[in-house]
Design an enzyme around this catalytic site. Structure first.
Site, PDB file in Angstrom:
ATOM      1  N   CYS A  14      52.593  24.963  28.111  1.00  0.00           N
ATOM      2  CA  CYS A  14      51.195  24.544  28.257  1.00  0.00           C
ATOM      3  C   CYS A  14      50.708  24.844  29.669  1.00  0.00           C
ATOM      4  O   CYS A  14      51.498  24.834  30.624  1.00  0.00           O
ATOM      5  CB  CYS A  14      51.019  23.066  27.933  1.00  0.00           C
ATOM      6  N   CYS A  17      51.179  22.075  32.292  1.00  0.00           N
ATOM      7  CA  CYS A  17      52.556  22.051  32.800  1.00  0.00           C
ATOM      8  C   CYS A  17      52.765  23.166  33.822  1.00  0.00           C
ATOM      9  O   CYS A  17      53.417  22.979  34.859  1.00  0.00           O
ATOM     10  CB  CYS A  17      53.555  22.224  31.653  1.00  0.00           C
ATOM     11  N   ASP A 403      35.090  60.242  45.102  1.00  0.00           N
ATOM     12  CA  ASP A 403      35.548  61.325  45.973  1.00  0.00           C
ATOM     13  C   ASP A 403      35.209  62.625  45.245  1.00  0.00           C
ATOM     14  O   ASP A 403      35.118  62.646  44.014  1.00  0.00           O
ATOM     15  CB  ASP A 403      37.055  61.210  46.192  1.00  0.00           C
ATOM     16  N   ASP A 599      41.763  60.176  44.381  1.00  0.00           N
ATOM     17  CA  ASP A 599      43.041  60.729  43.927  1.00  0.00           C
ATOM     18  C   ASP A 599      44.212  59.796  44.197  1.00  0.00           C
ATOM     19  O   ASP A 599      45.337  60.095  43.831  1.00  0.00           O
ATOM     20  CB  ASP A 599      43.301  62.102  44.549  1.00  0.00           C
ATOM     21  N   ASP A 603      42.866  59.050  49.697  1.00  0.00           N
ATOM     22  CA  ASP A 603      41.786  58.074  49.859  1.00  0.00           C
ATOM     23  C   ASP A 603      42.290  56.646  49.803  1.00  0.00           C
ATOM     24  O   ASP A 603      41.544  55.730  49.463  1.00  0.00           O
ATOM     25  CB  ASP A 603      40.730  58.288  48.770  1.00  0.00           C
TER      26      ASP A 603
END
Length: 704
Positions: A14, A17, A403, A599, A603
């Site tokens: 649960c 819990c 890009d 890519d 980047d």
């Protein structure tokens, strides 16, 4: 430096819990945070240092105290035993629960047809068959001071019904609650099985050739440089390079692509792909732990630990929701009889109805299951998402930043023309040789294109110095050679020069010592799916499209106009891209996100700075997986709008579950409080809502 440790946790079923355990572990000295993924039975603990034996024992003891019966097993150890034991337990439960329900209903029928004093005995027997485990867990938790969970709600409601003489309803409520739980668990198990089947890409064994002999080993036993024998129908065990043979690879499990990929000598083999009809000999280039298949499996397994805001809210909401509804039920039972003529038993019955319908199972199960299903559905498309939080962020995309090179274009340049500066004694091939001498060891796409265009043998230059995004220089035969952008060459060379403007693609200028001798023009082609992709994004209502590139302004403008992207910036250095991203983040609208698509390697800083970083064509690239929040395994740009659409579908499903569950519960709570709803209606509404919400969540596994 923080350290992450992952465990398999069992015996926790649960969300309340789970929150209790997380809070208890996070309070320990040296522990930063703890996160439990209930659907996958995993826990991640972040500590200030490596977990030693003392801290490990303290964590295990804390788990046992917070949730008796819960067990931990480090995922650094062999986890197959834990997984198999969990599966056996689930199979055993699938047999026991229906048997208990049958015995309970049989005892209930006997009670209804038997006169006193035996009827009460049959009612009690029926009740125990149906809910002994619920009552046991409720009492166990109450002894430890953990009162408020669904076990407590159902126990109080049914014991209260017994107390006022509603024996049949007490038994029926517990029995149908268990039926509902059974079908919920079955639906969740099928969801897990669907994703497990989807990610069944791990090779079981590998055939390796050592000293002329063949051995069958586990993939984990392979080392870099091993010669592998891959027969038709076998999975590629680790990333490798083909030495001999040719075949076709089934990459569907990794990329979602149905078309096979042909491979031959020198081609890369990606682990997890299935070999077609040919026999391949290959050289291992990665250990299993560093291979693509292991990286993907690790990413999918950990995705459940990165929860969406909605998921975290519902988990916390359940912690406070249950005590509140118990207090309201107590007020319904006590206050009206004090100030009105109706008997206490009537209002107690209404309060019990209120408790039955208030169980939060529909929310705490269906919400995480919805995001889990969304992650699985995207994985079928070859889109790997690192967590539900990124699905929610992707669904709110307002701006997408691309890009250019390698993302919107193929990134495979070719030399189209060499401009020789008037008065220079060099020809085109000599200018290519000069440029190639300094570019020969560079991995940049433009450098590769120049080296491929040079047909003569070239001696690599020495003293190479590179200015990222601008240019490179080196010395050869006593001369200094510089190659770079026009802007860069004007800064480092005193010789004034001028070339006609070129808009078709990028270009680099070549200088010998302090004299510019020529310019090399290149071209890159736009991916054929780029234009339809832009159209699909605009249909989704995403019109803020931006392009960032280090290429010349004219080249960037040409590509942007071709694709219909209105905002674009060229001649950007890596730090300039980050600055532009910061500006876009400042301008974004409330509750919208900025997504960057690149890519995944060059980047990485911008990917990390964006709200959501997506890397393209990342199959076989560990760097791309590490740098990104979402990884698209192929170069297919159409996966971007498809992924956004599926993310929106997933969030819609989760929202439907929340609204539906709260609306039905609210109505039945109100009806129960005024005496219209019975416990029968309450239990059917509770289990029915939970089951429907779970089944609705499973729709997220399917992509359109």
């Amino acid at each position: 430096m923080s350290v992450q440790q992952k465990y398999r946790i069992q015996g926790v079923d649960c969300s309340v819990c789970a929150v209790r355990i997380q809070d208890a572990i996070a309070a320990l000295d040296g522990v930063g945070s703890a996160q439990i993924d209930l659907l996958n039975n995993k826990m991640e603990i972040v500590t200030d240092h490596a977990i030693d034996r003392n801290l490990g024992e303290l964590i295990a003891d804390t788990v046992r105290k917070a949730e008796p019966g819960a067990t931990l097993q480090s995922l650094d150890a062999s986890t197959s035993t834990g997984s198999e034991s969990l599966e056996k337990k689930n199979r055993l439960q699938a047999l026991i629960v229906p048997l208990r329900i049958v015995l309970s209903l049989a005892s209930l029928l006997a009670a209804l047809s038997t006169s006193n004093p035996f009827a009460l005995g049959f009612f009690l027997l029926s009740y125990l068959f149906a809910g002994y485990d619920v009552v046991y867990r409720a009492i166990r938790n109450m002894v430890r001071g953990n009162l408020f969970d669904e076990n407590f709600l159902m126990t109080i409601a049914t014991v209260g019904a017994f107390a006022i003489g509603e024996y049949a309803e007490a038994v029926a409520v517990m029995a149908f609650y268990q039926v509902g739980e059974y079908f919920q668990d079955l639906a969740v198990s099928r969801s897990r099985a669907s994703i497990s089947k989807l990610m069944d890409i791990k090779p079981v064994s590998a055939t390796v050739i050592r000293d002329g002999a063949q051995f069958t080993l586990a993939p984990e036993e392979l080392v870099v440089g091993d010669t592998l024998l891959v027969r038709p129908g076998e999975k590629i065990p680790v990333d490798a390079t083909v030495l001999s043979g040719s075949s076709s690879l089934d990459t569907k499990a990794l990329t979602g692509e149905s078309l096979p990929r042909n491979v031959g000598p020198g081609d890369a083999l990606i682990s997890g792909c299935v070999n077609g009809s040919g026999v391949l000999h290959a050289r291992a280039t990665n250990r299993y732990i560093d291979s693509t298949v292991a990286t993907i499996l690790r990413l999918v397994e950990e995705s459940g630990l990165r929860k969406a805001k909605t998921e975290r809210f519902i988990t916390r909401f359940a912690k406070y929701y249950t005590p509140i509804v118990v207090l309201l039920a107590a007020m319904i039972a006590v206050l009206p009889p004090l100030f009105g003529p109706d008997p206490f038993s009537m209002w107690l019955y209404r309060a019990l109805v209120f408790l039955v319908i208030s169980c939060p199972c529909a929310l705490v199960i269906s919400v995480p299951l919805g995001f889990f299903g969304g992650i699985g559905g995207l994985a079928k498309m070859g889109v790997l998402v690192k967590g539900g939080n990124y699905i929610q962020a992707l669904a709110r995309t307002g701006t997408i930043v691309f890009d250019k090179t390698g993302t919107l274009t193929h990134g495979r340049f070719s030399v189209t023309h060499v401009d020789i500066r008037p008065g220079m004694s060099y020809d085109a091939q000599e200018i290519l040789m000069l440029a190639s001498a300094v570019e020969t060891h560079s991995t940049h796409p433009i450098a590769k294109a120049i080296s491929e265009a040079c047909t003569d043998t070239v001696t690599a230059a020495e003293n190479i110095q590179e200015v990222p995004g601008r240019g490179i220089s080196g010395s050869s035969h006593g001369k200094t050679i510089r190659v770079g952008t026009e802007v860069y060459l004007r800064e480092v060379v005193a010789d004034p020069f001028d070339f006609p403007t070129s808009s078709a693609g990028p270009s680099v200028v070549v200088a010998v010592d302090d004299t510019v001798v020529g310019r090399i023009r290149l071209a890159d082609t736009t991916k054929r799916e780029a234009i339809p992709m832009v159209g699909s994004l605009k249909k989704l209502g995403i019109v803020d499209l931006v392009m960032l590139s280090g290429d010349t302004n004219s080249s960037v403008s040409h590509t942007a106009n071709e694709l219909g992207i209105g905002e674009f910036y060229g001649q950007l250095l890596p730090q300039d891209k980050i600055a532009r991203m910061e500006q876009l983040l400042e301008k974004k609208q409330t509750n919208s996100t900025v997504v960057f698509v690149g890519d995944g390697v060059n980047d990485a800083p911008v990917l990390a700075r964006a709200d959501v970083g997506i890397s393209m064509g990342a199959m076989g690239s560990d760097a791309a997986v590490e740098a990104s929040d979402i990884v698209i395994m192929t170069d297919d740009l159409s996966r971007i709008p498809a992924a956004i659409g599926h993310a929106r579908k997933t969030v819609t499903i989760v929202t439907q579950n929340i609204v539906f569950a709260l609306a039905i519960k609210g109505v039945v709570m109100a009806l129960g409080a005024v005496g219209i709803a019975t416990m029968w209606l309450a239990v059917f509404a509770d289990t029915g809502v939970a089951l429907l919400a779970v089944l609705n969540s499973l729709r997220a596994l399917k992509h359109d």
